[in-house]
Motif scaffolding. Structure first.
Motif, PDB file in Angstrom:
ATOM      1  N   MET A  25      26.188   5.717   1.165  1.00 13.12           N
ATOM      2  CA  MET A  25      27.594   5.353   1.215  1.00 13.12           C
ATOM      3  C   MET A  25      28.397   6.567   1.665  1.00 13.12           C
ATOM      4  N   SER A  26      29.255   6.356   2.645  1.00 15.56           N
ATOM      5  CA  SER A  26      30.098   7.462   3.079  1.00 15.56           C
ATOM      6  C   SER A  26      31.294   7.585   2.145  1.00 15.56           C
ATOM      7  N   THR A  27      31.854   8.753   2.108  1.00 16.65           N
ATOM      8  CA  THR A  27      33.013   8.999   1.254  1.00 16.65           C
ATOM      9  C   THR A  27      34.126   9.605   2.090  1.00 16.65           C
ATOM     10  N   THR A  28      35.305   9.621   1.524  1.00 14.26           N
ATOM     11  CA  THR A  28      36.452  10.235   2.162  1.00 14.26           C
ATOM     12  C   THR A  28      37.242  10.984   1.104  1.00 14.26           C
ATOM     13  N   THR A  29      38.108  11.833   1.530  1.00 20.66           N
ATOM     14  CA  THR A  29      38.925  12.618   0.610  1.00 20.66           C
ATOM     15  C   THR A  29      40.288  11.982   0.473  1.00 20.66           C
TER      16      THR A  29
END
Length: 85
Positions: free
Chosen positions: A1-5
């Protein structure tokens, strides 16, 4: 799963309590905040989905009159009370 800030503003008190929780649980503030946001969003979306389903039911005329619903509930309760040992 990609994440973001994502950046959020919180009170000093909340940040201090989050720091304490992070230290006590040996988790990062970021991990705990992401878990909290995930739980909040899931709970709120379930509420919104339920409201939208109710609106769809009303618009589709899939409803029961209040008096009819209460009479049915009372009958179920009366039957359960009679059947108690």
């Amino acid at each position: 799963m990609s994440t973001t800030t994502m950046t959020i503003r919180v009170s000093e008190d909340l940040k201090e309590r989050l720091d304490r929780l992070a230290a006590d649980t040996r988790r990062s503030r970021s991990f705990l905040a992401a878990e909290a946001v995930e739980a909040y969003v899931a709970r709120e979306l379930a509420i919104v989905d339920g409201i939208n389903a109710g609106v769809d039911d009303v618009e589709g005329r899939r409803t029961v009159a209040h008096d009819d619903a209460m009479a049915e509930l009372k009958a179920v309760i009366d039957t359960a009370e009679r059947d108690e040992p």
